[in-house]
Design a protein around this motif. Structure first.
Motif, PDB file in Angstrom:
ATOM      1  N   THR A 239       0.829  -1.201   0.000  1.00 23.26           N
ATOM      2  CA  THR A 239       0.000   0.000   0.000  1.00 23.26           C
ATOM      3  C   THR A 239       0.862   1.248   0.000  1.00 23.26           C
ATOM      4  OG1 THR A 239      -1.671  -1.188   1.232  1.00 23.26           O
ATOM      5  CG2 THR A 239      -1.841   1.204   1.221  1.00 23.26           C
ATOM      6  N   GLU A 240       0.640   2.116  -0.967  1.00 20.98           N
ATOM      7  CA  GLU A 240       1.385   3.363  -1.042  1.00 20.98           C
ATOM      8  C   GLU A 240       0.945   4.289   0.084  1.00 20.98           C
ATOM      9  OE1 GLU A 240       3.826   2.501  -4.208  1.00 20.98           O
ATOM     10  OE2 GLU A 240       3.747   4.362  -3.076  1.00 20.98           O
ATOM     11  N   GLY A 241       1.912   4.936   0.692  1.00 25.96           N
ATOM     12  CA  GLY A 241       1.607   5.945   1.699  1.00 25.96           C
ATOM     13  C   GLY A 241       1.290   5.392   3.052  1.00 25.96           C
ATOM     14  N   SER A 242       1.471   4.077   3.304  1.00 27.94           N
ATOM     15  CA  SER A 242       1.227   3.541   4.631  1.00 27.94           C
ATOM     16  C   SER A 242       2.331   3.976   5.575  1.00 27.94           C
ATOM     17  CB  SER A 242       1.156   2.007   4.567  1.00 27.94           C
ATOM     18  OG  SER A 242       2.390   1.494   4.105  1.00 27.94           O
ATOM     19  N   ALA A 243       2.157   3.668   6.846  1.00 29.90           N
ATOM     20  CA  ALA A 243       3.104   4.144   7.860  1.00 29.90           C
ATOM     21  C   ALA A 243       4.503   3.664   7.536  1.00 29.90           C
ATOM     22  CB  ALA A 243       2.674   3.637   9.232  1.00 29.90           C
ATOM     23  N   GLY A 244       5.428   4.568   7.566  1.00 34.00           N
ATOM     24  CA  GLY A 244       6.824   4.247   7.319  1.00 34.00           C
ATOM     25  C   GLY A 244       7.178   4.138   5.852  1.00 34.00           C
ATOM     26  N   ARG A 245       6.179   4.299   4.939  1.00 29.65           N
ATOM     27  CA  ARG A 245       6.451   4.183   3.519  1.00 29.65           C
ATOM     28  C   ARG A 245       6.590   5.575   2.911  1.00 29.65           C
ATOM     29  NH1 ARG A 245       8.048  -0.936   3.280  1.00 29.65           N
ATOM     30  NH2 ARG A 245       6.442  -2.392   3.957  1.00 29.65           N
ATOM     31  N   PRO A 246       7.641   5.782   2.108  1.00 29.59           N
ATOM     32  CA  PRO A 246       7.789   7.086   1.483  1.00 29.59           C
ATOM     33  C   PRO A 246       6.815   7.264   0.336  1.00 29.59           C
ATOM     34  CG  PRO A 246       9.516   5.617   0.742  1.00 29.59           C
ATOM     35  CD  PRO A 246       8.736   4.883   1.775  1.00 29.59           C
ATOM     36  N   SER A 247       6.571   8.479  -0.018  1.00 24.65           N
ATOM     37  CA  SER A 247       5.710   8.784  -1.151  1.00 24.65           C
ATOM     38  C   SER A 247       6.563   9.257  -2.301  1.00 24.65           C
ATOM     39  CB  SER A 247       4.694   9.862  -0.763  1.00 24.65           C
ATOM     40  OG  SER A 247       5.368  11.042  -0.359  1.00 24.65           O
ATOM     41  N   GLY A 248       6.005   9.314  -3.512  1.00 20.82           N
ATOM     42  CA  GLY A 248       6.743   9.770  -4.671  1.00 20.82           C
ATOM     43  C   GLY A 248       6.246   9.067  -5.902  1.00 20.82           C
ATOM     44  N   PRO A 249       6.850   9.357  -7.062  1.00 17.64           N
ATOM     45  CA  PRO A 249       6.457   8.650  -8.279  1.00 17.64           C
ATOM     46  C   PRO A 249       6.567   7.147  -8.064  1.00 17.64           C
ATOM     47  CG  PRO A 249       7.911  10.486  -8.788  1.00 17.64           C
ATOM     48  CD  PRO A 249       7.872  10.362  -7.287  1.00 17.64           C
ATOM     49  N   LYS A 250       5.637   6.418  -8.653  1.00 15.21           N
ATOM     50  CA  LYS A 250       5.502   4.991  -8.347  1.00 15.21           C
ATOM     51  C   LYS A 250       6.769   4.193  -8.645  1.00 15.21           C
ATOM     52  CE  LYS A 250       2.574   0.980  -9.283  1.00 15.21           C
ATOM     53  NZ  LYS A 250       1.390   0.470 -10.030  1.00 15.21           N
ATOM     54  N   GLN A 332      15.616  12.949  -2.242  1.00 12.32           N
ATOM     55  CA  GLN A 332      15.456  13.752  -1.036  1.00 12.32           C
ATOM     56  C   GLN A 332      14.055  13.637  -0.435  1.00 12.32           C
ATOM     57  OE1 GLN A 332      17.182  15.566   1.028  1.00 12.32           O
ATOM     58  NE2 GLN A 332      19.195  15.796   0.073  1.00 12.32           N
ATOM     59  N   PRO A 333      12.972  13.819  -1.207  1.00 14.96           N
ATOM     60  CA  PRO A 333      11.636  13.677  -0.580  1.00 14.96           C
ATOM     61  C   PRO A 333      11.358  12.280  -0.068  1.00 14.96           C
ATOM     62  CG  PRO A 333      11.469  13.960  -2.966  1.00 14.96           C
ATOM     63  CD  PRO A 333      12.873  14.250  -2.607  1.00 14.96           C
ATOM     64  N   LEU A 334      11.911  11.251  -0.717  1.00 18.22           N
ATOM     65  CA  LEU A 334      11.702   9.887  -0.244  1.00 18.22           C
ATOM     66  C   LEU A 334      12.418   9.656   1.080  1.00 18.22           C
ATOM     67  CD1 LEU A 334      12.190   8.060  -3.656  1.00 18.22           C
ATOM     68  CD2 LEU A 334      10.034   8.668  -2.553  1.00 18.22           C
ATOM     69  N   LEU A 335      13.655  10.106   1.192  1.00 20.20           N
ATOM     70  CA  LEU A 335      14.377   9.968   2.452  1.00 20.20           C
ATOM     71  C   LEU A 335      13.743  10.807   3.552  1.00 20.20           C
ATOM     72  CD1 LEU A 335      18.168   9.893   1.479  1.00 20.20           C
ATOM     73  CD2 LEU A 335      16.841   8.105   2.606  1.00 20.20           C
ATOM     74  N   ARG A 336      13.252  11.983   3.177  1.00 20.88           N
ATOM     75  CA  ARG A 336      12.612  12.822   4.193  1.00 20.88           C
ATOM     76  C   ARG A 336      11.338  12.175   4.727  1.00 20.88           C
ATOM     77  NH1 ARG A 336      14.108  17.696   5.530  1.00 20.88           N
ATOM     78  NH2 ARG A 336      15.496  17.771   3.719  1.00 20.88           N
ATOM     79  N   GLY A 337      10.621  11.478   3.834  1.00 21.82           N
ATOM     80  CA  GLY A 337       9.438  10.757   4.298  1.00 21.82           C
ATOM     81  C   GLY A 337       9.793   9.654   5.276  1.00 21.82           C
ATOM     82  N   VAL A 338      10.879   8.929   4.998  1.00 21.14           N
ATOM     83  CA  VAL A 338      11.339   7.891   5.914  1.00 21.14           C
ATOM     84  C   VAL A 338      11.769   8.509   7.240  1.00 21.14           C
ATOM     85  CG1 VAL A 338      13.113   6.142   6.285  1.00 21.14           C
ATOM     86  CG2 VAL A 338      12.007   6.333   4.065  1.00 21.14           C
ATOM     87  N   LEU A 339      12.459   9.645   7.179  1.00 17.53           N
ATOM     88  CA  LEU A 339      12.913  10.306   8.401  1.00 17.53           C
ATOM     89  C   LEU A 339      11.739  10.724   9.277  1.00 17.53           C
ATOM     90  CD1 LEU A 339      15.203  11.746  10.060  1.00 17.53           C
ATOM     91  CD2 LEU A 339      14.782  13.751   8.616  1.00 17.53           C
ATOM     92  N   GLU A 340      10.761  11.365   8.681  1.00 17.58           N
ATOM     93  CA  GLU A 340       9.626  11.845   9.464  1.00 17.58           C
ATOM     94  C   GLU A 340       8.787  10.706  10.014  1.00 17.58           C
ATOM     95  OE1 GLU A 340       7.631  14.352   6.726  1.00 17.58           O
ATOM     96  OE2 GLU A 340       9.121  15.982   6.852  1.00 17.58           O
ATOM     97  N   ALA A 341       8.738   9.574   9.299  1.00 15.31           N
ATOM     98  CA  ALA A 341       7.923   8.449   9.756  1.00 15.31           C
ATOM     99  C   ALA A 341       8.624   7.605  10.810  1.00 15.31           C
ATOM    100  CB  ALA A 341       7.536   7.569   8.566  1.00 15.31           C
ATOM    101  N   GLY A 342       9.971   7.538  10.761  1.00 14.84           N
ATOM    102  CA  GLY A 342      10.663   6.611  11.635  1.00 14.84           C
ATOM    103  C   GLY A 342      11.543   7.219  12.694  1.00 14.84           C
ATOM    104  N   VAL A 343      11.692   8.537  12.718  1.00 16.72           N
ATOM    105  CA  VAL A 343      12.574   9.180  13.685  1.00 16.72           C
ATOM    106  C   VAL A 343      11.791  10.252  14.429  1.00 16.72           C
ATOM    107  CG1 VAL A 343      14.727  10.462  13.996  1.00 16.72           C
ATOM    108  CG2 VAL A 343      14.564   8.739  12.196  1.00 16.72           C
ATOM    109  N   GLY A 344      11.866  10.223  15.749  1.00 15.82           N
ATOM    110  CA  GLY A 344      11.169  11.205  16.563  1.00 15.82           C
ATOM    111  C   GLY A 344      11.887  12.548  16.571  1.00 15.82           C
ATOM    112  N   GLN A 345      11.184  13.579  17.037  1.00 15.26           N
ATOM    113  CA  GLN A 345      11.752  14.923  17.083  1.00 15.26           C
ATOM    114  C   GLN A 345      12.944  14.991  18.020  1.00 15.26           C
ATOM    115  OE1 GLN A 345      10.955  17.596  15.261  1.00 15.26           O
ATOM    116  NE2 GLN A 345       9.454  16.376  14.120  1.00 15.26           N
ATOM    117  N   GLU A 346      12.879  14.281  19.149  1.00 11.94           N
ATOM    118  CA  GLU A 346      13.997  14.324  20.088  1.00 11.94           C
ATOM    119  C   GLU A 346      15.252  13.693  19.488  1.00 11.94           C
ATOM    120  OE1 GLU A 346      11.054  13.161  20.692  1.00 11.94           O
ATOM    121  OE2 GLU A 346      10.170  14.583  22.129  1.00 11.94           O
TER     122      GLU A 346
END
Length: 777
Positions: A239-250, A332-346
């Motif tokens: 599933t595209e866009g599920s938790a921890g999955r980056p978004s972007g061209p297919k 860059q947007p794919l890695l940023r999606g992984v970062l935001e989904a898997g790494v906390g702010q702290e």
């Protein structure tokens, strides 16, 4: 910002390259209309991220570089997050690549004018990558028809005239197979060509996806191409866009997940933190700080990621081992999606803090290696880990040069974020000191200006009045050096208000003197004398004799410019007395030389000769051969002015012999010859006598020469170790967060060659300097 594109495996695109080369040769609309083209030719390469548009632009530039002797220069006009790069920063990067030092603190319009002027006389090729808007491109297009601009954008740029975009799609099958084989090897491709064709179709012919698929095969030597196809289809079924999955061209997103999810946990942890690297560039040190691992482990991990197409190596202009990588813009947007989904702010905040601290320590080591062996700073350097030490000043300078964009970006991001202000201030201070140590204050001025602006922003946000005053003083100094006295005056007044709020007499005195220097640059001699007088009164109340000597000299210079000979003599004599009490023989001799100069301008040549003779005697005690030669040369000028050429020739000969003993011998001899020729010309055409001069008086120039420094006879700096505001670094502790103040000129600018002068004995135009009000103290 590099002068050549990053190394890559380029295949295919033959048809597009031929079309672009033909577009260079075709006549433009202006030429067809019979009028000259108003600006350079622009080629546009359009395509979605991952289509290989930047690689095509780099390949075209390599192919036609021989036609442009002015060089190939590349600028990226969007940041790692897709935000547009400010015009000022892009222009500064291009000016730096062209070898044109930008003016410190200059605005975007002025810098754009400098860029157009620099390109007007060159035949250069500009590659402008990731253009986000037509306005960005139009601001950077040179007016010279000998230049060529290759722009890279996601789509057509409306508003740019006479441009036919070269739109990119997927690679042809043969080129797609060749690109996969360049990573996976020819053998596996030859063993299963049908599966390779299917893999290329699953990647939609997108070069970035093909590179990732080939990288996955390179990282799994036991797998066949059919395994890659099966795994890639499995990622597409998720599933595209599920938790921890980056978004972007297919196609690109599937290929990225194929590689990312097969990485070991430690490698995946480092990779998802890379979007935190400033300017999108990372090396072993910054990667180890982000991930909290050793430098050796980070170096190995980065090389492995580059082998799988996740990173791209950045070429280095210096022939040293300074390997640096960057994340491709399409990832860059794919890695940023992984970062935001898997790494906390702290965790992100902690990683950024580790990275900033590593930069601070590297910069401190970079500066320390320039210190003399045996110094305290150099001794502390030996206590650092080996990975943080530089083998030589040259290696440290090369590292600073290659990492400067990332360091400046780290400082900007840290200041804008506001959560790590203390580390941000330490980073700015360390970077400022390292730049000053390796580049010198003049060459580092543009970067220093931006750093002081960052410090000012932090100081205003945190209410740090002392650091606000210091930052404003530094900015004012740089404005004054860039011949912007009005802007400098505003900075200095703001610094004075902040210093008074801090109740610290040291910055108050510096600000008072700096305001006087700004008025001196504006040729407002009265106000300059007023503010120098206030600073003098403050120094006198604190018993700071060296500062008093310097300020007396500055007051004497201002009164000399104003033609107030009596007040000028009083201040220069007071400066000479202060230097004598300090035991500063050189400063005493210089001040006496200035007294003689003023006496000459006032039409009292005999007194000037006696005073200058005394200056020669004092200079002899100083042991400064250059000073002795300068004062002796002035005495020759004075003696010649009263009609004794034989004695003048003897003094010039003595000055010449002294000049031969110093490194500046050639310059001193040239000065002596110039003075002799000038005197010969005045003998043939004496011109108007100085106003108020007595009959048969001095043949001195009707307008005084500038006094270039406190107690200076010929523009030399004082020897007492004390400097005028901005003439050298202030005493700032090593661990202080405040950057070292930058220099400004200590004395007035050149006096205009024409203008009325007061008669001899006329009172001072500015009047005596008033004592400061209580608030000034």
């Amino acid at each position: 910002m590099t002068e050549q594109a990053a190394p890559h495996r380029f295949v295919g695109r033959t048809r597009e390259l031929d079309a672009l080369r033909a577009d260079i040769a075709r006549a433009g609309l202006d030429t067809l209309a019979g009028r000259p083209a108003p600006r350079s030719r622009v080629l546009l390469i359009a395509g979605r991220p991952g289509s290989g548009r930047s690689a095509l632009a780099a390949e075209l530039a390599r192919g036609v570089a021989g036609d442009y002797p002015g060089g190939v220069h590349t600028a990226r006009l969007s940041g790692p997050g897709g935000e547009a790069v400010p015009l000022e920063r892009a222009v500064r990067d291009l000016l730096d690549a062209l070898g044109v030092p930008p003016v410190a603190g200059a605005g975007p319009d002025h810098l754009a004018g400098e860029l157009r002027a620099a390109l007007a006389e060159r035949s250069a090729l500009l590659v402008l990558d990731d253009v986000t808007a037509p306005e960005q491109l139009l601001e950077l297009v040179p007016e010279s028809r000998d230049c060529l601009v290759v722009a890279v954008a996601e789509g057509p740029l409306k508003g740019v005239p006479d441009v036919r975009p070269c739109t990119l799609g997927g690679l042809e099958p043969a080129a797609a197979l060749a690109l996969i084989a360049s990573y996976a090897g020819e053998t596996r491709i030859a063993c299963d060509p049908e599966a390779t064709h299917v893999l290329a179709e699953e990647c939609a012919g997108l070069p970035a996806a093909l590179v990732l698929a080939g990288g996955w095969l390179a990282g799994h030597p036991q797998a066949c191409v059919a395994d890659a196809v099966r795994e890639l289809r499995r990622k597409g079924d998720s599933t595209e866009g599920s938790a921890g999955r980056p978004s972007g061209p297919k196609a690109l997103a599937r290929a990225f997940r194929l590689v990312y999810e097969s990485l070991p946990p430690s490698v995946a942890q480092l990779l998802r933190l890379l979007p935190l690297a400033p300017a999108g560039a990372v090396d072993a040190h910054s990667a180890s700080a982000l991930a909290g691992c050793t430098v050796a482990a980070a170096r190995t991990t980065l090389a492995d990621c580059a082998g799988q197409g996740l990173l791209r190596e950045v070429p280095q202009q210096d022939q040293v081992n300074l390997t640096q990588y960057e994340v491709p813009g399409c990832l860059q947007p794919l890695l940023r999606g992984v970062l935001e989904a898997g790494v906390g702010q702290e965790e992100m905040l902690l990683a950024r803090a580790r990275m900033l601290e590593r930069y601070v320590r590297l910069l401190q080591s970079c500066r320390a290696v320039t210190e003399p062996a045996g110094s305290a700073v150099h001794t502390r350097l030996a206590g650092l880990p080996r990975a943080l030490r530089f083998p030589s000043p040259e290696a440290a300078a090369a590292w600073l040069r290659s990492r400067l964009p990332s360091l400046l970006a780290a400082a900007r991001i840290a200041v804008a974020d506001g959560e790590l202000d203390t580390l941000a201030r330490r980073l700015v201070a360390a970077l400022s000191r390292a730049l000053g140590a390796h580049r010198g204050e003049a060459e580092a001025a543009p970067e220093q200006y931006r750093l002081h602006e960052l410090v000012l922003g932090v100081a205003e946000r945190r209410g740090l009045v002392w650091e606000k005053a210091a930052a404003l003083l530094n900015l004012g100094d740089l404005d004054l050096r860039a011949e912007r006295p009005h802007e400098a005056l505003g900075r200095y007044r703001g610094a004075l208000a902040a210093a008074r709020e801090a109740r610290d007499p040291q910055p108050v005195g510096r600000a008072l003197e700096s305001v006087g220097a700004a008025y001196q640059a504006l040729r407002d001699w009265g106000r300059a004398a007023d503010w120098f007088g206030r600073a003098l009164a403050l120094r006198q109340t604190r018993g700071e004799l060296a500062d008093e000597a310097r300020l007396r000299a500055r007051l004497g210079a201002v009164h000399t410019y104003a033609g107030a000979w009596g007040w000028a003599l009083r201040e220069w004599r007071a400066a000479a007395a202060a230097h004598r009490r300090l035991g500063d023989v050189g400063g005493h001799a210089r001040a006496l030389g200035e007294v003689a100069r003023v006496q000459q301008y006032a039409g009292r040549p005999r007194e000037a000769i006696r005073t200058c003779t005394r200056a020669v005697d004092v200079a002899r005690l100083s042991g400064d051969t250059a000073l002795r030669a300068a004062v002796q040369l002035r005495l020759a000028d004075l003696v010649d002015g009263v009609g004794d050429p034989e004695a003048a020739e003897l003094h010039r000969a003595a000055a010449g012999r002294l000049a031969e003993q110093v490194p500046e011998a050639a310059a001193m001899r040239a000065a002596a010859v110039a003075v002799a020729e000038s005197e010969a010309e005045r003998a043939d055409d004496p011109g108007p006598a100085p106003a108020g001069g007595s009959a048969g008086g001095s043949a001195a120039e009707p307008v005084p020469e500038p006094a270039a420094g406190p107690g200076s006879a010929d523009g030399d700096a004082p020897d007492d170790g004390e400097r005028a505001p901005g003439t050298g670094p202030a005493a700032v502790p090593e661990d202080s967060a405040e950057p070292v103040p930058q220099p400004v000129e200590a004395a007035a600018e050149t006096v205009p060659a024409e203008g009325p002068e007061p008669a001899a004995g006329e009172g001072p135009k500015a009047g005596p300097a008033p004592r400061p009000a209580a608030a000034d103290l």
